[in-house]
Design a protein around this motif. Structure first.
Motif, short mmCIF file in Angstrom:
data_model
loop_
_atom_site.label_atom_id
_atom_site.label_comp_id
_atom_site.label_asym_id
_atom_site.label_seq_id
_atom_site.Cartn_x
_atom_site.Cartn_y
_atom_site.Cartn_z
N ASN A 38 0.83 -1.21 0.00
CA ASN A 38 0.00 0.00 0.00
C ASN A 38 0.87 1.26 0.00
OD1 ASN A 38 -2.81 -0.61 -0.15
ND2 ASN A 38 -2.69 -1.53 1.89
N LYS A 39 1.97 1.22 0.76
CA LYS A 39 2.88 2.37 0.79
C LYS A 39 3.48 2.62 -0.58
CE LYS A 39 4.30 2.04 5.65
NZ LYS A 39 5.42 1.71 6.57
N GLN A 40 3.90 1.54 -1.25
CA GLN A 40 4.51 1.69 -2.57
C GLN A 40 3.49 2.17 -3.60
OE1 GLN A 40 7.47 -1.08 -4.05
NE2 GLN A 40 7.52 -2.15 -2.09
N ILE A 41 2.26 1.67 -3.48
CA ILE A 41 1.21 2.13 -4.40
C ILE A 41 0.95 3.62 -4.20
CG2 ILE A 41 -1.26 1.97 -4.91
CD1 ILE A 41 -1.02 -1.06 -4.42
N VAL A 278 17.30 4.29 -1.43
CA VAL A 278 16.53 5.49 -1.10
C VAL A 278 15.51 5.11 -0.03
CG1 VAL A 278 16.80 6.74 -3.28
CG2 VAL A 278 15.01 5.01 -3.06
N GLU A 279 15.11 6.10 0.75
CA GLU A 279 14.18 5.81 1.85
C GLU A 279 12.81 5.38 1.36
OE1 GLU A 279 12.56 7.97 5.94
OE2 GLU A 279 14.13 8.91 4.74
N GLN A 314 17.58 11.52 -1.12
CA GLN A 314 18.98 11.22 -0.83
C GLN A 314 19.27 9.76 -1.12
OE1 GLN A 314 19.39 12.40 3.31
NE2 GLN A 314 19.97 14.48 2.74
N VAL A 315 20.50 9.51 -1.59
CA VAL A 315 20.95 8.14 -1.87
C VAL A 315 21.72 7.63 -0.66
CG1 VAL A 315 22.36 6.69 -3.38
CG2 VAL A 315 21.09 8.62 -4.33
N ARG A 316 21.47 6.35 -0.29
CA ARG A 316 22.10 5.76 0.89
C ARG A 316 22.93 4.53 0.49
NH1 ARG A 316 17.00 4.51 4.67
NH2 ARG A 316 16.72 2.96 3.02
N ALA A 317 24.00 4.28 1.24
CA ALA A 317 24.78 3.05 1.05
C ALA A 317 23.95 1.88 1.55
CB ALA A 317 26.09 3.14 1.82
N ILE A 318 23.95 0.79 0.80
CA ILE A 318 23.13 -0.35 1.22
C ILE A 318 23.90 -1.30 2.13
CG2 ILE A 318 21.72 -0.21 -0.87
CD1 ILE A 318 23.19 -2.71 -1.89
N PHE A 319 25.22 -1.03 2.33
CA PHE A 319 26.01 -1.87 3.23
C PHE A 319 27.31 -1.17 3.57
CE2 PHE A 319 28.19 -5.83 4.60
CZ PHE A 319 27.18 -6.35 5.40
N LYS A 364 23.29 2.60 5.26
CA LYS A 364 22.31 3.70 5.26
C LYS A 364 22.95 5.09 5.37
CE LYS A 364 18.20 1.23 6.90
NZ LYS A 364 17.09 1.25 7.88
N GLN A 365 24.27 5.16 5.26
CA GLN A 365 24.92 6.48 5.27
C GLN A 365 24.58 7.22 3.99
OE1 GLN A 365 29.14 6.57 6.23
NE2 GLN A 365 29.46 8.40 4.97
N THR A 366 24.27 8.52 4.12
CA THR A 366 23.91 9.33 2.94
C THR A 366 25.13 9.52 2.05
OG1 THR A 366 22.21 10.49 4.20
CG2 THR A 366 22.96 11.52 2.17
#
Length: 404
Positions: A38-41, A278-279, A314-319, A364-366
């Motif tokens: 629902n959030k994505q929709i 992204v968030e 903002q773009v975040r590191a995934i690991f 998750k670092q920007t």
């Protein structure tokens, strides 16, 4: 017979508790999935509104609408699973209530028989006579224990009757609640089916209008293809240079340090659980070869996934990892490559970056801020995952690595 009846009732009560726990876990997982869909929709709804500000139909609108259709279908499937689960639980609860009711009837009959016997043998003199008529001391002791155990058993039977009655009432109340939930889900499913039909009509309308702009679309497609090829070649060059440097350092062989090997193993163990770059966002471009959404005979090769998100995201590191490259490609903006041992993650299409080569980053670092295509009012985060080894490189499907 009484002993087996008691054990059977206790087993039934334990089954009730186990069933409730298992159902609650499955229900929670499906509800969580439904909420996320629902959030994505809702995200696609907002992104389509933003795209509509251009006052014309665009390929971005079409892709967002197609993503919403995909999400809507997945949502309907999830609701269907919830309804199926509730139907199964209703049937199971009906059977349990029937079984518990039968057990309760037997318990009451047995308890009534015990009360009658206790009334008939209520005289204390009879109990003492029963004990003192024993052949020896040990037999008298056994008879005393028997009388005490019988009294305790009768008390347990009374408590078991109360507990069984309480469980039946609980199950009946739960059953009524489940039927209400089923009714609400059926109504929700009906509404989503109606919305799906509307989305599919919108998709046909946008596609029809875009097909009338074939010449402009082909020109844009050619430009995007050139930009994508430049980006792909630069990423390939940078990663191959890293492999060559590692081989030179390792005496001609590609080897990982113990620290890098541990980081790789940690990265691999989190497959399917990594955060999104992204968030908030929705996947609008899939990994691998895809047919162009409008132009016939045109295939698009995507080395990663494209995530549509809001302007200024903002773009975040995934690991956790180390930045190995920050570079700029016209059309693709500023881009970052991060090392995770034997893996590399690539983040592109940024207008501003906040990290530098050699910098250690955490999950998750920007990393930077995405650029927005003002013409189509679209903001796309592009993510790639590469695995490197002595044999070369292998592109991974990021959709399989990030959290679902």
């Amino acid at each position: 017979m009484s002993k087996w009846l008691t054990r059977g009732v206790l087993a039934g009560l334990m089954l009730v508790c186990t069933s409730l726990s298992s159902f609650a876990q499955d229900k929670e997982a499906l509800q969580k999935k439904r909420d996320e869909l629902n959030k994505q929709i809702q995200m696609t709804v907002q992104l389509i509104k933003d795209a509509e500000q251009t006052q014309k139909n665009t390929q971005n609108q079409l892709q967002l609408t197609e993503s919403r259709i995909r999400l809507r279908k997945e949502l309907i499937a999830t609701i269907t699973d919830e309804i199926r689960q509730i139907n199964n639980q209703i049937a199971e609860n009906d059977a349990l209530i029937e079984s518990l009711a039968a057990d309760l009837e037997r318990l009451r009959n047995e308890y009534a028989e015990m009360i009658y016997r206790a009334y008939v043998n209520r005289n204390t003199y009879d109990k003492l006579l029963f004990i003192f008529s024993a052949d020896d001391f040990f037999q008298a002791l056994k008879r005393t224990r028997y009388i005490n155990q019988y009294s305790e058993y009768r008390a347990r039977q009374a408590e078991l009757i109360k507990e069984t009655t309480r469980k039946i009432e609980e199950k009946q109340e739960l059953l009524a609640q489940q039927k209400e939930e089923k009714s609400a889900l059926l109504e929700n499913e009906k509404k989503e089916q109606e919305k799906l039909a509307q989305d599919q009509n919108n998709q046909k309308s946008i596609l029809s209008k875009l097909q009338g702009e074939t010449q402009a679309l082909r020109k844009k497609q050619k430009q995007q293809e050139q930009e994508r090829n430049k980006l792909n070649k630069e990423i390939q060059r940078i990663i191959e240079a890293e492999i060559a440097a590692a081989k030179k350092k390792g005496g001609g062989e590609f080897t990982l340090t113990p620290e890098a090997a541990a980081l790789s193993a940690n990265f691999e163990s989190n497959k399917g659980k990594l955060p999104w770059p992204v968030e908030r966002g929705v996947i609008t471009g899939n990994f691998g070869k895809q047919k162009h959404p409008v132009l016939p005979g045109i295939m698009i090769e995507n080395n990663g996934i494209d995530i549509s998100t809001s302007k200024g995201a903002q773009v975040r590191a995934i690991f956790d990892g180390e930045v190995t490259s920050v570079f700029t490609i016209p059309g693709a903006g500023k881009n970052i490559i991060i090392s995770h041992g034997a893996y590399r993650t690539v983040y592109t299409n940024m207008q501003e970056v906040f990290v530098t080569t050699g910098e250690k980053v955490t999950t998750k670092q920007t990393l930077g801020i995405l650029q927005t295509d003002e013409e189509e009012q679209k903001t796309i985060a592009h993510l790639e995952i590469w695995k490197i080894s002595a044999a070369g490189t292998t592109k991974q499907n990021p959709a399989l690595w990030i959290f679902k």
